[in-house]
Enzyme design. Structure first.
Site, PDB file in Angstrom:
ATOM      1  N   GLU A   1       0.812  -1.225   0.000  1.00  0.00           N
ATOM      2  CA  GLU A   1       0.000   0.000   0.000  1.00  0.00           C
ATOM      3  C   GLU A   1       0.847   1.277   0.000  1.00  0.00           C
ATOM      4  O   GLU A   1       0.728   2.126   0.876  1.00  0.00           O
ATOM      5  CB  GLU A   1      -0.956   0.004   1.204  1.00  0.00           C
TER       6      GLU A   1
ATOM      7  N   GLU B   1      -4.377  -8.765   0.197  1.00  0.00           N
ATOM      8  CA  GLU B   1      -4.931  -8.439   1.514  1.00  0.00           C
ATOM      9  C   GLU B   1      -6.424  -8.264   1.373  1.00  0.00           C
ATOM     10  O   GLU B   1      -6.892  -7.447   0.572  1.00  0.00           O
ATOM     11  CB  GLU B   1      -4.280  -7.174   2.082  1.00  0.00           C
TER      12      GLU B   1
END
Length: 841
Positions: free
Chosen positions: A464, A538
């Site tokens: 991220e 994720e």
């Protein structure tokens, strides 16, 4: 027999490369008395066995002393930094010399995390790190000093002696015998320093490490100090390069070809003519192949690469179901004798990510059923004993999981080894997404360290990175990282956990696209990029509190029904239905397997840990655990919830859920049917039942026959305490641990699911208490005190053996206040003599 117990038969343990006694195969306790784990290798771990004579690889964990320093006041930090000339002259650091007085320092063994010992502080800047007072605003608790006195024999003169740290948090300054050895400035990558020139051979040596946790690497609890193992390695001047040995396997038909390589370094004065030999052994220790590289001359202060190949017929393939391992003994020979040698553990398997068909292991389609996990545990913080890594793998395998993601950093070697030996695939992730020198160094260390691990199926370049994902700089950075990874390991693909900017060129360099959440994105993205394999890097982030069935914002509790998630996340049923029904998706990694310290989403103080976990901080299952077990595992599952203790709610409607993979389930209350329902794939069953005390019962049917029955009974008042150890016999090695489950029972011997009694503990004999926990995300009781309150009926105690064989007695009792006073109970754990790992004297 439970699935984990089947995994851990003596035959399978032998296949994993460890010869174990039958007595080591014992059952533990996860959920409904499920077998947890057995066969912990202790002294026979892969790291301990890596050195082969004449090399020595000595555990450096015992006999340290610790002092809490100060980040801004030199007078409270051993005078370090009092003037500007600290580093002016070599050898003048008095704290690393003989006459320094450390008699008032605290004696301890490693691994050690001082952060978990600190009090909680209400400071919202510390929220994501679990409210522990670390950082530049907390100088009095952000620095720690470690000191170790040790002997080096005279006969070691002429060898290379290196101190190796598997990881330490975070900024390390290392000193030996008054001299500065070097520094390291990250919390997860291993580092090492050559001590050879500075040692006192035949006498005492003084090693000092100053750890500074003022800065962090992540946004989650990270710990502080020497929280991983430390080693002292001794080699000949002519030796194998550090983590330069590799075994790459190719399977064709009934044979495997092994591509072998290593680097030999010559730190001696004369040139050295040498050769390298490989011996390949199966798990039973039988030699199955050999190979020799052509001799070469290695120049002084030079190195040379040696390669060879070998073939293994009818190889035993590695998989989560059959985690078969091989080992390669790599030996450097010169002048007719071995000069250095090491043992490399590896597995034989094939891995394919296909853009249309998903993931294949050994030629068979496999859905990745994974979880993301941070590295901390209740009671011990980041300083996990090796056995606790095995415990955690056992919990995840019992759920039906087959993979883990090392969020968001290079993992400790013992976590990787546990996955290798017990059978969990791994997405191995580096901490720093950067192509600068530090970022590339961390990446290279990770790849070289774990490229022989069969568990590792995918490298992750990071998580991220909002800035890099959306900029041209990010495209260049990720391309360089992937290219370097392929150079070091051409056998595996690379991904990154991407959570935005999906329409940029950032993913172009990735071999496998990683999706974080955003279930509206993958279908269209796949249509636009039909040749790129995809995985859920994720997913989920369902939030819930174990044993709580009504969300209470005043108490920071979340319902354990599969009902709550942040706006950017998904429920367990939502994400798994999505990934399970799309063949082209390789599978995914749920956030998270275990709860972890920090990130107490969606709440803040007094919550001190996350509620994302499928199990809590102790590894006690939440109810969603059984949803995954039903649809990830291969066994029949019937899980009924909630509990049936609802005093003062008689006549009120209670939502009753069942997770099951059977054909149908019929629910009964006090013998009266509440109706039968057919089980629909990948979902749960639900009834509304008016509460009355008694027995709630679910009967699961398969092929027209009742095959499983689950009951929830209204329990009485607390009458006794029950202690259950995961093992009643452990190794007397100073490292092994037993994990104890603590419950309170009524007069009928039934565990009370709502009990919150404060339980005190006394540990005597040949061991010590090292941590306690209860899984309560809001509990701010000490992790180190010899007492803990139950949270919804459960608490956990971790005890560690000494090096003296004998017994450990754990006594649990309640004080006179608050009532009720319960009779004490005891459990005795035998600590057996074992061959200890070689250690530093």
């Amino acid at each position: 027999m439970d699935s984990l117990l089947r995994y851990l038969t003596r035959r399978d343990l032998l296949r994993s490369g460890l010869a174990l006694s039958a007595s080591s195969l014992v059952a533990g306790s996860v959920g409904r008395a499920h077998a947890l784990l057995a066969g912990y290798p202790g002294a026979a771990s892969a790291e301990a066995l890596a050195a082969v004579a004449p090399r020595e690889h000595l555990l450096f964990d015992f006999g340290w002393k610790f002092f809490q320093g100060h980040a801004t006041d030199p007078l409270r930090d051993l005078g370090f930094g009092k003037g500007q000339g600290d580093f002016a002259k070599t050898g003048e650091f008095e704290f690393a010399r003989e006459k320094f007085d450390d008699s008032k320092w605290r004696a301890l063994n490693l691994p050690h995390d001082w952060a978990v010992e600190l009090p909680f502080v209400r400071d919202e800047e510390l929220q994501s790190h679990g409210y522990k007072p670390l950082g530049r605003r907390y100088p009095e608790t952000s620095v720690g000093w470690y000191r170790r006195v040790f002997d080096v024999p005279k006969q070691d003169a002429g060898r290379r002696v290196v101190v190796e740290f598997d990881g330490a948090f975070r900024s390390a300054l290392v000193f030996l015998n008054g001299s500065f050895m070097g520094r390291n400035d990250n919390g997860y990558a291993p580092f090492r320093f050559d001590l050879t020139d500075f040692l006192n051979y035949g006498g005492k040596n003084y090693l000092v490490v100053r750890m500074d946790a003022s800065f962090g690497d992540g946004w989650f609890y990270e710990g502080a100090g020497l929280y991983r193992h430390v080693w002292l390695t001794k080699t000949d001047a002519l030796h194998l390069g550090h983590w330069d040995s590799y075994v790459r396997t190719t399977v064709k038909g009934n044979a495997a070809t092994l591509s072998l390589g290593t680097v030999v370094q010559n730190e001696g004065t004369p040139p050295a003519s040498c050769r390298v030999r490989w011996q390949i052994f199966d798990a039973a220790g039988k030699a199955v192949a050999t190979a020799d590289a052509a001799p070469q001359s290695v120049a002084p202060d030079g190195s040379a690469t040696f390669t060879a190949s070998a073939n293994v017929t009818n190889p035993a393939l590695w998989s989560p179901e059959t985690p078969n391992l091989y080992s390669a003994v790599v030996t450097v020979e010169s002048g007719g004798k071995p000069r250095d040698a090491e043992r490399v553990s590896f597995g034989v398997r094939t891995v394919v990510f296909d853009a249309d068909k998903g993931f294949f292991l050994n030629g068979k389609p496999v859905k990745i059923k994974g979880t993301c996990n941070h590295h901390d545990h209740a009671g011990v913080g980041a300083a996990l004993p090796d056995r606790l890594q095995w415990y955690r793998v056992g919990v995840l395998k019992d759920m039906g999981g087959n993979a883990v993601r090392t969020s968001h950093n290079m993992p400790t070697p013992e976590w990787v080894e546990a996955c290798d030996r017990l059978g969990l695939m791994m997405m191995c992730e580096t901490r720093l997404m950067s192509s600068n020198a530090e970022g590339m160094a961390q990446l290279e260390l990770m790849v070289k360290r774990y490229r022989n691990s069969p568990a590792v199926i995918l490298w992750s370049m990071g998580n991220e990175e909002w800035v890099l994902q959306s900029t041209p700089q990010g495209e260049r950075v990720i391309a360089d990282m992937v290219a370097r990874t392929h150079e070091l390991d051409p056998t595996r693909l690379c991904t990154s956990a991407v959570n935005g900017s999906f329409d940029t060129h950032f993913p172009d360099a990735l071999d496998v696209m990683g999706f974080n959440y955003n279930l509206k994105v993958p279908d269209d993205w796949h249509k636009a990029h039909p040749k790129k394999p995809s995985v859920g890097s994720e997913t989920a982030s369902t939030v819930c509190t174990r044993g709580i069935y009504s969300t209470d914002k005043l108490r920071n509790w979340l319902s354990a029904y599969d009902l709550n998630h942040p706006e950017w996340a998904e429920l367990a049923e939502e994400w798994w239905k999505f990934y399970a029904t799309r063949e082209w998706l390789a599978g995914g990694f749920a956030w998270t397997g275990f709860d972890y310290r920090g990130e107490p989403t969606p709440y803040a103080w007094p919550s001190i840990n996350s509620q994302f976990g499928i199990v809590d901080m102790c590894g006690f299952p939440k109810d969603n655990f059984y949803y995954y077990k039903a649809w990830w595992g291969s066994e029949p599952v019937l899980h009924l919830f909630p509990h049936w203790n609802w005093e003062q709610r008689e006549g009120e409607s209670i939502s009753v859920w069942v997770h099951s993979n059977l054909d149908s389930v019929e629910l009964f209350l006090n013998g009266k049917s509440q109706g039968s329902q057919k089980v629909q794939p990948l979902t749960h069953l639900e009834w509304k039942v008016k509460y009355e005390p008694g027995v709630l019962e679910a009967r699961g049917t398969k092929d027209g026959k009742v095959v499983l029955v689950e009951k929830r009974e209204t329990t009485g008042k607390p009458e006794s305490i029950r202690l259950t150890a995961d093992r009643t016999e452990i190794h007397a090695d100073g490292e092994d641990v037993a994990v104890l489950r603590v419950e309170v029972l009524d007069k009928e011997g039934r565990a009370i699911p709502t009990a919150d009694n404060m339980i005190s503990f006394k540990v005597s004999g040949d061991g010590a208490l090292i941590g306690v926990g209860n899984g309560d995300p809001n509990c701010q009781e000490s992790d180190k005190a010899p007492k803990r309150s139950l949270f919804n009926g459960l608490a956990q105690v971790i005890v560690q053996a000494s090096k003296t064989p004998g017994t450990i007695t754990v006594e649990a009792y309640t004080e006179d206040w608050p009532p009720p006073k319960l009779p004490a109970t005891r459990v005795t754990i035998t600590t057996k003599k074992v061959d200890l790992r070689p250690t530093v004297g």
